[in-house]
Write an enzyme that holds these catalytic residues in place. Structure first.
Site, short mmCIF file in Angstrom:
data_model
loop_
_atom_site.label_atom_id
_atom_site.label_comp_id
_atom_site.label_asym_id
_atom_site.label_seq_id
_atom_site.Cartn_x
_atom_site.Cartn_y
_atom_site.Cartn_z
N LYS A 93 5.78 1.08 7.09
CA LYS A 93 6.24 2.29 7.77
C LYS A 93 5.52 3.54 7.29
CE LYS A 93 10.75 0.59 9.20
NZ LYS A 93 12.21 0.81 9.22
N ASP A 146 -4.66 -4.94 5.62
CA ASP A 146 -3.35 -5.44 5.22
C ASP A 146 -3.31 -6.92 5.54
OD1 ASP A 146 -0.56 -6.02 4.90
OD2 ASP A 146 -0.09 -3.91 5.31
N ARG A 197 1.45 3.53 -5.93
CA ARG A 197 1.69 3.23 -7.34
C ARG A 197 0.41 3.42 -8.13
NH1 ARG A 197 6.21 3.86 -6.30
NH2 ARG A 197 8.03 2.53 -6.71
N GLU A 215 2.12 7.03 -15.84
CA GLU A 215 3.01 8.16 -15.56
C GLU A 215 4.38 8.06 -16.21
OE1 GLU A 215 5.34 7.49 -11.46
OE2 GLU A 215 3.19 7.68 -11.18
N HIS A 266 4.46 12.68 -8.72
CA HIS A 266 5.26 11.66 -8.03
C HIS A 266 6.40 12.33 -7.25
CE1 HIS A 266 6.39 7.14 -8.26
NE2 HIS A 266 6.79 7.66 -7.10
#
Length: 329
Positions: A152, A172, A232, A261, A293
């Protein structure tokens, strides 16, 4: 059900309180770790965020305290040992859908801020330097946009880029059936690297995507290409990225996430020394734009996260599997 909310921060508490309903919740700003696991004693469930440690050893301790339910306030679950959770009989549920637009729009915002030199422009204005010599950007219109991951968020970003007039390609292993109607073409990863002027990462972190952007990957990218990562940090090999930036193998990077992080983001470190040379190199590189983030940080996303978190908890309390169960014993 009594729930302990780990890593509870001021920006999200009003949303959690509103959605908690009849559940008794207790907040702690401490992150889940071996040092803080004792706080879960006496609770039936806990809720954790991306910086929390739900590794095997921590899950062992939680299990001893009788914790059987962990509600994640995130889509990603790379910080959780799902195999261990299943062995211990601990149920895990995540929040796969909150607001894909929040992250997609942040990725687009970072791209435009970097491309059109917004931060530099504001600094020059404050200095009363009105020269435009260092502020040249480029049109997104007509550029080739490569999207890694077409869930999404990836699809929302694709639509934004198409709105600018970009030509969108995707990579993908699971193709989104809606992609064809948007005239999005799937191509192999190496071809995506070679063709794209802009690459945006929207896939999860797991064993197949860890350090996917490596020295080899960066060597195949266009020398003026821009990498965007709002997914990520571990998907990008940071040393390889720095090497690519410092040797002009790519044109720049927009990063809302960082490989290490957890030692930095979501906390006040103004009076601390951050001993991380990679992070320091990223911050000082003029080809890098970093945010902490915050891609998910919209009212709509926070509402969705809180709602789904307690929807999962309510299902467990009712004796059913959570709506978004990841590990069922």
């Amino acid at each position: 059900m009594q729930v302990l909310i780990y890593s509870s921060l001021p920006y999200e508490r009003p949303f959690l309180e509103k959605e908690a309903g009849q559940h008794g919740i207790t907040h702690t700003d401490q992150r889940l770790s071996l040092q803080s696991v004792y706080l879960a004693k006496g609770f039936e469930a806990i809720s954790i965020f991306t910086a929390d440690d739900a590794s095997g050893v921590v899950l062992d301790e939680l299990s001893k305290m009788g914790i059987r339910y962990i509600a994640l306030r995130s889509a990603g679950y790379d910080h959780v040992d799902l195999d261990k959770a299943k062995k211990l009989g601990i149920h895990i549920a995540n929040v796969p859908d909150y607001s894909p637009y929040s992250v997609a729009e942040h990725a687009a915002t970072m791209l435009m801020a970097f491309n059109r030199k917004i931060a530099q422009s504001r600094l020059l204005l404050q200095l009363q330097d009105y020269r435009l010599d260092t502020l040249t950007g480029f049109d997104i219109h007509g550029k080739t946009i490569g999207i890694l991951g077409t869930g999404k968020i990836g699809m929302a970003f694709a639509r934004i880029m198409q709105g600018f007039g970009g030509h969108v390609f995707a990579c993908d292993p699971v193709q989104n059936p809606k992609a064809s109607s948007l005239q999005i073409t799937y191509i192999p990863f190496d071809e995506l690297l070679l063709q794209s002027d802009i690459i945006s990462i929207h896939c999860p972190l797991h064993e197949h995507t860890k350090h996917l952007f490596s020295y080899d990957a960066f060597s195949k990218m266009k020398p003026d290409s821009i990498l965007i990562n709002t997914a990520r940090g571990g998907i990008v090999h940071t040393e390889a990225l720095l090497h690519a930036l410092e040797n002009n193998h790519i044109g720049g990077a927009c990063l809302d996430v960082y490989e290490l992080e957890k030692n930095i983001f979501f906390q006040d470190l103004r009076d601390k020394t951050i001993n991380d040379t990679m992070y320091a190199r990223l911050l000082s590189n003029k080809k890098v734009l970093i945010t902490g983030h915050q891609g998910f940080l919209t009212k709509e996303a926070l509402t969705g996260i809180a709602h789904t978190t307690f929807q999962n908890i309510a299902s467990w309390e009712g004796g059913a599997a959570a709506v978004h169960e990841l590990s069922i014993s």
